[in-house]
Design a protein around this motif. Structure first.
Motif, mmCIF file in Angstrom:
data_model
loop_
_atom_site.group_PDB
_atom_site.id
_atom_site.type_symbol
_atom_site.label_atom_id
_atom_site.label_comp_id
_atom_site.label_asym_id
_atom_site.label_seq_id
_atom_site.Cartn_x
_atom_site.Cartn_y
_atom_site.Cartn_z
ATOM 1 N N LYS A 17 18.457 31.062 -37.487
ATOM 2 C CA LYS A 17 18.364 30.816 -36.428
ATOM 3 C C LYS A 17 17.861 29.345 -36.220
ATOM 4 O O LYS A 17 16.935 28.791 -36.792
ATOM 5 C CB LYS A 17 17.237 31.374 -35.653
ATOM 6 N N ILE A 18 18.792 28.440 -35.399
ATOM 7 C CA ILE A 18 17.749 27.522 -35.479
ATOM 8 C C ILE A 18 18.778 26.571 -33.832
ATOM 9 O O ILE A 18 19.392 26.646 -33.174
ATOM 10 C CB ILE A 18 18.668 26.025 -36.412
ATOM 11 N N ASN A 19 17.215 25.286 -33.139
ATOM 12 C CA ASN A 19 17.614 25.024 -32.016
ATOM 13 C C ASN A 19 18.236 26.753 -30.474
ATOM 14 O O ASN A 19 18.545 25.897 -30.108
ATOM 15 C CB ASN A 19 18.700 23.839 -32.191
ATOM 16 N N GLN A 41 20.363 25.616 -48.593
ATOM 17 C CA GLN A 41 21.137 24.331 -47.871
ATOM 18 C C GLN A 41 21.297 24.225 -47.020
ATOM 19 O O GLN A 41 22.256 22.791 -46.139
ATOM 20 C CB GLN A 41 22.271 23.860 -49.035
ATOM 21 N N LEU A 42 22.193 25.212 -46.688
ATOM 22 C CA LEU A 42 22.867 25.628 -44.934
ATOM 23 C C LEU A 42 21.482 25.202 -44.049
ATOM 24 O O LEU A 42 22.127 24.275 -43.299
ATOM 25 C CB LEU A 42 23.174 26.774 -45.208
ATOM 26 N N ARG A 43 20.303 25.775 -44.259
ATOM 27 C CA ARG A 43 19.849 25.296 -43.619
ATOM 28 C C ARG A 43 19.001 23.928 -43.331
ATOM 29 O O ARG A 43 18.324 23.412 -42.631
ATOM 30 C CB ARG A 43 18.109 26.632 -43.917
ATOM 31 N N GLU A 44 19.213 23.368 -44.593
ATOM 32 C CA GLU A 44 18.613 21.840 -44.549
ATOM 33 C C GLU A 44 20.015 21.538 -43.905
ATOM 34 O O GLU A 44 19.660 20.073 -42.882
ATOM 35 C CB GLU A 44 18.627 21.569 -46.140
ATOM 36 N N GLU A 45 21.183 21.185 -43.976
ATOM 37 C CA GLU A 45 22.674 20.612 -43.270
ATOM 38 C C GLU A 45 22.173 20.969 -41.713
ATOM 39 O O GLU A 45 22.580 19.539 -41.088
ATOM 40 C CB GLU A 45 23.836 21.586 -43.958
ATOM 41 N N LEU A 46 21.549 22.345 -41.607
ATOM 42 C CA LEU A 46 21.897 22.515 -40.160
ATOM 43 C C LEU A 46 20.617 21.986 -39.660
ATOM 44 O O LEU A 46 20.941 20.813 -38.341
ATOM 45 C CB LEU A 46 21.494 23.779 -39.482
ATOM 46 N N TYR A 47 19.834 21.631 -40.029
ATOM 47 C CA TYR A 47 18.358 21.008 -39.626
ATOM 48 C C TYR A 47 19.028 19.117 -39.311
ATOM 49 O O TYR A 47 18.377 18.796 -38.196
ATOM 50 C CB TYR A 47 17.119 20.967 -40.290
ATOM 51 N N GLN A 49 21.745 17.958 -39.213
ATOM 52 C CA GLN A 49 22.539 18.071 -37.311
ATOM 53 C C GLN A 49 22.372 18.489 -36.292
ATOM 54 O O GLN A 49 22.287 17.253 -35.508
ATOM 55 C CB GLN A 49 23.428 19.082 -37.847
ATOM 56 N N GLN A 50 21.404 18.976 -36.021
ATOM 57 C CA GLN A 50 21.183 19.421 -34.706
ATOM 58 C C GLN A 50 19.404 19.123 -34.407
ATOM 59 O O GLN A 50 19.472 18.826 -33.038
ATOM 60 C CB GLN A 50 20.738 20.773 -34.854
ATOM 61 N N VAL A 51 19.207 18.509 -35.732
ATOM 62 C CA VAL A 51 17.284 18.689 -34.977
ATOM 63 C C VAL A 51 17.376 16.796 -35.384
ATOM 64 O O VAL A 51 17.095 16.360 -34.093
ATOM 65 C CB VAL A 51 16.230 18.907 -35.573
#
Length: 339
Positions: A17-19, A41-47, A49-51
């Motif tokens: 869950k992000i943003n 790794q996916l959590r870091e990548e999404l952070y 990109q989206q944050v």
């Protein structure tokens, strides 16, 4: 827990869950330790990109494949597939297809152009290759992927002013020869092209619901400009369409392929006639130039011709400007001689 297994899958899935959004991905592994690493790794990548606003990256090979997939079903798909295969091979000479798209730079492209010239290909072939690459870059940009920094695609100049057209005797000879072909489609197709100055794919994708036999006109969808044009039919073209309506009444297309689908290239039987008649440097697109030249020679303005051809602006019709000047000169001397 952020990773879990589904009943119908042996792989671990992760849920992040992000943003305010929920992202669910398969980790494609059955080992919990590897699944946890994937999730991290996916959590870091999404952070990022989206944050933080970082753009996702894509390899050149994947970008080419995704672009090709986005064009599936288009009228020009067969030609595009050929260009994609060529581009894959040629680009690999200067840049790894498995490398990130954003690493591509002007030096790679300059070297690529140089290599293709050494291969002896025409400037038009090189420009077509670069046009395909430009389409891939435009697609990747619209898809939100990270782009190369200040990439400038080399401009290849091609002289289109000298265009092969049919003389009156060659046109007559071509039609007489096509009448002898077993398939009447060959003659019918070329006559429609001659009488409408349409592009080949515009006639090949013409459907009966775009044909108005009562008013003697067809509605052509211009694939290059995404506009529709109304073209009036000559007497012989109207006769052909009236005849074809009875022979192709079970098809939506006016010129269906043997299997009933959409034609994508000039039939080999027509291309063989070009060779048989010794029409050097002539192709089906030259029919369009033949009709446009004939109209300009007989006094039609460049503006009117550009409208008939479906050009986006009159500059596209400038290759016929010398013919218009001659036609105007002939009209002027006729007026002055009679007054």
């Amino acid at each position: 827990m952020s990773i879990y297994k589904r009943k119908n899958s042996r792989y671990y899935y992760c849920e992040i869950k992000i943003n305010g959004n929920v992202v669910i991905r398969s980790t494609k592994t059955t080992k919990k330790s590897l699944a946890l690493r994937f999730e991290s790794q996916l959590r870091e990548e999404l952070y990022r990109q989206q944050v933080l606003g970082d753009r996702p990256t894509i390899t050149l090979a994947d970008a080419i494949q995704e672009y090709a997939s986005s064009k599936m079903g288009s009228v020009n798909q067969e030609n595009l597939d050929t260009q994609i295969r060529t581009l894959n091979f040629q680009l690999s000479r200067v840049y790894s297809l498995q490398a990130e798209l954003h690493g591509l730079n002007g030096c790679h492209l300059t070297r690529l152009v140089s290599l293709r010239r050494k291969d002896g290909v025409t400037e038009g072939t090189i420009r077509l290759m670069l046009t395909t690459l430009k389409g891939i870059l435009n697609w990747s940009k619209s898809a939100g992927y990270l782009q190369p920094d200040n990439l400038v695609i080399p401009r290849i100049r091609v002289n289109n002013q000298r265009t092969r057209i049919l003389s009156q005797s060659e046109e007559i000879q071509l039609l007489e020869r096509l009448r002898l072909n077993k398939n009447p489609d060959d003659y019918d197709l070329v006559v429609l092209l001659l009488d409408t100055a349409a592009r080949l794919n515009e006639i090949q994708q013409l459907r009966w619901d775009s044909v108005d036999l009562k008013n003697g006109e067809i509605h052509l969808w211009r694939t290059k400009t995404n506009t529709e044009s109304i073209v009036k039919l000559t007497d012989r073209s109207l006769d052909i369409l009236n005849r074809r309506q009875t022979t192709t009444k079970h098809s939506e297309l006016v010129f269906p392929s043997k299997k009933g689908g959409l034609r994508r290239t000039t039939p080999k039987s027509i291309q063989n006639v070009y060779k048989e008649l010794g029409l050097q440097g002539f192709c089906t697109h030259s029919i369009r130039h033949t009709t446009a030249s004939k109209l300009v020679k007989n006094g039609m303005s460049l503006f009117a011709v550009s409208k008939l051809l479906g050009h986006s602006n009159i500059s596209m019709s400038q290759r016929y400007s010398h013919l218009e000047q001659k036609a105007v000169a002939n009209q002027a001397v006729e007026i002055l001689n009679n007054n």
